[in-house]
Scaffold this motif. Structure first.
Motif, PDB file in Angstrom:
ATOM      1  N   HIS A 244       0.860  -1.177   0.000  1.00 29.26           N
ATOM      2  CA  HIS A 244       0.000   0.000   0.000  1.00 29.26           C
ATOM      3  C   HIS A 244       0.904   1.237   0.000  1.00 29.26           C
ATOM      4  O   HIS A 244       2.125   1.115  -0.038  1.00 29.26           O
ATOM      5  CB  HIS A 244      -0.923  -0.014   1.220  1.00 29.26           C
ATOM      6  CG  HIS A 244      -1.783  -1.248   1.286  1.00 29.26           C
ATOM      7  ND1 HIS A 244      -2.663  -1.619   0.286  1.00 29.26           N
ATOM      8  CD2 HIS A 244      -1.898  -2.214   2.227  1.00 29.26           C
ATOM      9  CE1 HIS A 244      -3.267  -2.742   0.616  1.00 29.26           C
ATOM     10  NE2 HIS A 244      -2.820  -3.136   1.791  1.00 29.26           N
ATOM     11  N   SER A 245       0.310   2.421   0.077  1.00 36.08           N
ATOM     12  CA  SER A 245       1.099   3.659   0.043  1.00 36.08           C
ATOM     13  C   SER A 245       2.079   3.707   1.215  1.00 36.08           C
ATOM     14  O   SER A 245       1.864   3.052   2.247  1.00 36.08           O
ATOM     15  CB  SER A 245       0.172   4.866   0.099  1.00 36.08           C
ATOM     16  OG  SER A 245      -0.710   4.847  -0.993  1.00 36.08           O
ATOM     17  N   ALA A 246       3.113   4.526   1.067  1.00 37.93           N
ATOM     18  CA  ALA A 246       4.149   4.640   2.096  1.00 37.93           C
ATOM     19  C   ALA A 246       3.543   4.988   3.448  1.00 37.93           C
ATOM     20  O   ALA A 246       2.700   5.878   3.540  1.00 37.93           O
ATOM     21  CB  ALA A 246       5.166   5.699   1.695  1.00 37.93           C
ATOM     22  N   GLY A 247       3.940   4.275   4.479  1.00 35.60           N
ATOM     23  CA  GLY A 247       3.501   4.579   5.833  1.00 35.60           C
ATOM     24  C   GLY A 247       2.229   3.879   6.269  1.00 35.60           C
ATOM     25  O   GLY A 247       1.832   3.992   7.434  1.00 35.60           O
ATOM     26  N   VAL A 248       1.581   3.140   5.366  1.00 32.11           N
ATOM     27  CA  VAL A 248       0.354   2.445   5.763  1.00 32.11           C
ATOM     28  C   VAL A 248       0.696   1.281   6.688  1.00 32.11           C
ATOM     29  O   VAL A 248       1.639   0.523   6.434  1.00 32.11           O
ATOM     30  CB  VAL A 248      -0.442   1.941   4.533  1.00 32.11           C
ATOM     31  CG1 VAL A 248      -1.587   1.025   4.955  1.00 32.11           C
ATOM     32  CG2 VAL A 248      -0.977   3.120   3.726  1.00 32.11           C
TER      33      VAL A 248
ATOM     34  N   ASP B  67       3.287  -1.248   3.730  1.00 35.57           N
ATOM     35  CA  ASP B  67       3.795  -0.578   2.536  1.00 35.57           C
ATOM     36  C   ASP B  67       4.898  -1.413   1.893  1.00 35.57           C
ATOM     37  O   ASP B  67       5.818  -0.910   1.266  1.00 35.57           O
ATOM     38  CB  ASP B  67       4.265   0.852   2.853  1.00 35.57           C
ATOM     39  CG  ASP B  67       5.271   0.918   3.998  1.00 35.57           C
ATOM     40  OD1 ASP B  67       5.657  -0.142   4.538  1.00 35.57           O
ATOM     41  OD2 ASP B  67       5.676   2.046   4.345  1.00 35.57           O
ATOM     42  N   GLN B  68       4.807  -2.711   2.117  1.00 34.36           N
ATOM     43  CA  GLN B  68       5.663  -3.691   1.452  1.00 34.36           C
ATOM     44  C   GLN B  68       4.777  -4.916   1.168  1.00 34.36           C
ATOM     45  O   GLN B  68       3.682  -5.024   1.709  1.00 34.36           O
ATOM     46  CB  GLN B  68       6.850  -4.045   2.338  1.00 34.36           C
ATOM     47  CG  GLN B  68       6.472  -4.379   3.767  1.00 34.36           C
ATOM     48  CD  GLN B  68       7.691  -4.468   4.663  1.00 34.36           C
ATOM     49  OE1 GLN B  68       8.508  -5.357   4.504  1.00 34.36           O
ATOM     50  NE2 GLN B  68       7.827  -3.529   5.596  1.00 34.36           N
ATOM     51  N   PRO B  69       5.252  -5.814   0.298  1.00 35.74           N
ATOM     52  CA  PRO B  69       4.399  -6.972  -0.030  1.00 35.74           C
ATOM     53  C   PRO B  69       4.029  -7.737   1.245  1.00 35.74           C
ATOM     54  O   PRO B  69       4.864  -7.907   2.127  1.00 35.74           O
ATOM     55  CB  PRO B  69       5.278  -7.824  -0.949  1.00 35.74           C
ATOM     56  CG  PRO B  69       6.281  -6.869  -1.515  1.00 35.74           C
ATOM     57  CD  PRO B  69       6.527  -5.849  -0.424  1.00 35.74           C
TER      58      PRO B  69
ATOM     59  N   HIS C 284      -4.424   1.608   8.738  1.00 40.77           N
ATOM     60  CA  HIS C 284      -4.093   2.960   9.207  1.00 40.77           C
ATOM     61  C   HIS C 284      -3.361   3.706   8.100  1.00 40.77           C
ATOM     62  O   HIS C 284      -2.331   3.229   7.614  1.00 40.77           O
ATOM     63  CB  HIS C 284      -3.174   2.899  10.438  1.00 40.77           C
ATOM     64  CG  HIS C 284      -3.731   2.117  11.590  1.00 40.77           C
ATOM     65  ND1 HIS C 284      -4.565   2.679  12.521  1.00 40.77           N
ATOM     66  CD2 HIS C 284      -3.568   0.813  11.942  1.00 40.77           C
ATOM     67  CE1 HIS C 284      -4.893   1.748  13.425  1.00 40.77           C
ATOM     68  NE2 HIS C 284      -4.310   0.627  13.102  1.00 40.77           N
ATOM     69  N   TYR C 285      -3.878   4.867   7.732  1.00 39.93           N
ATOM     70  CA  TYR C 285      -3.242   5.696   6.706  1.00 39.93           C
ATOM     71  C   TYR C 285      -2.547   6.874   7.385  1.00 39.93           C
ATOM     72  O   TYR C 285      -3.164   7.548   8.214  1.00 39.93           O
ATOM     73  CB  TYR C 285      -4.288   6.225   5.722  1.00 39.93           C
ATOM     74  CG  TYR C 285      -4.980   5.134   4.927  1.00 39.93           C
ATOM     75  CD1 TYR C 285      -4.517   4.766   3.667  1.00 39.93           C
ATOM     76  CD2 TYR C 285      -6.101   4.473   5.437  1.00 39.93           C
ATOM     77  CE1 TYR C 285      -5.146   3.770   2.940  1.00 39.93           C
ATOM     78  CE2 TYR C 285      -6.736   3.465   4.714  1.00 39.93           C
ATOM     79  CZ  TYR C 285      -6.260   3.128   3.467  1.00 39.93           C
ATOM     80  OH  TYR C 285      -6.882   2.136   2.753  1.00 39.93           O
ATOM     81  N   PRO C 286      -1.283   7.135   7.024  1.00 38.50           N
ATOM     82  CA  PRO C 286      -0.595   8.280   7.644  1.00 38.50           C
ATOM     83  C   PRO C 286      -1.252   9.581   7.194  1.00 38.50           C
ATOM     84  O   PRO C 286      -1.801   9.657   6.094  1.00 38.50           O
ATOM     85  CB  PRO C 286       0.829   8.171   7.121  1.00 38.50           C
ATOM     86  CG  PRO C 286       0.728   7.369   5.865  1.00 38.50           C
ATOM     87  CD  PRO C 286      -0.450   6.456   6.031  1.00 38.50           C
TER      88      PRO C 286
END
Ligand code: MN
Length: 186
Positions: A125-129, A162-164, A182-184
């Motif tokens: 997912h996007s960075a920091g998720v 934010d990784q596989p 959780h989304y940053p």
């Protein structure tokens, strides 16, 4: 098929969000890696997107998953998963929305049902998720940097999403677990 009930909603949500962000179909295609033809079909409710495709859209548009798959919310704190239809995509486990995305706390919550023998792998997912998994029933395994971690009923795991990553059930019983994403803050 349960999925068909979600189709018009996903298409309407996508068109509304794309137009609100001022993107053409071509621009959205560039941002998400989903073809312009497929985007048009999804918006018109003519094609059943896979969950992997929906995650590409959320990443490119910087939106949570529930913004695409659920009805716009009225702000009520109570959201009964039984009243929302089961989400079933051909490349994913069956799941329900428990709490749709709340922009103040930056999270959305799902209930997943994973059958015996089922594996689901997810792209980053996007960075920091960050994801939380809490197992309600049965035993599952979570893939995190090449290692499968066993999580039993009553236990949880928090991991960088934010990784596989992946989820599997190698037991002979179905399992149910809560999944909080959780989304940053932007
Ligand atoms: Mn995930």
């Amino acid at each position: 098929m349960a999925m068909d009930r979600n189709l018009p909603r996903i298409g309407q949500n996508l068109r509304k969000i794309r137009q609100a962000q001022g993107y053409s179909l071509s621009r959205l295609s560039t941002l998400t890696g989903v073809s312009k033809a497929m985007l048009g079909q999804i918006e018109r409710g003519e094609s059943s997107p896979t969950l992997a495709t929906l995650w590409k859209l959320t990443k490119g548009l910087h939106i949570p998953l529930t913004a695409l798959i659920d009805l716009p919310q009225d702000g009520s704190a109570r959201f009964d998963p039984v009243q929302s239809s089961a989400k079933q995509f051909r490349d994913a486990m069956q799941f329900f929305t428990v709490f749709p995305f709340d922009p103040v706390i930056g999270s959305e919550t799902f209930l997943h049902i994973i059958s015996s023998g089922q594996t689901h792998l997810s792209q980053p997912h996007s960075a920091g998720v960050v994801e939380d998994v809490f197992v309600l029933e049965g035993t599952i395994e979570i893939l995190q940097t090449d290692i499968w971690h066993t999580v039993t009923a009553g236990s949880g795991l928090r991991f960088a999403a934010d990784q596989p990553h992946g989820y599997r059930n190698i037991s002979d019983q179905p399992a149910r677990f809560h999944n909080v994403i959780h989304y940053p803050k932007a």
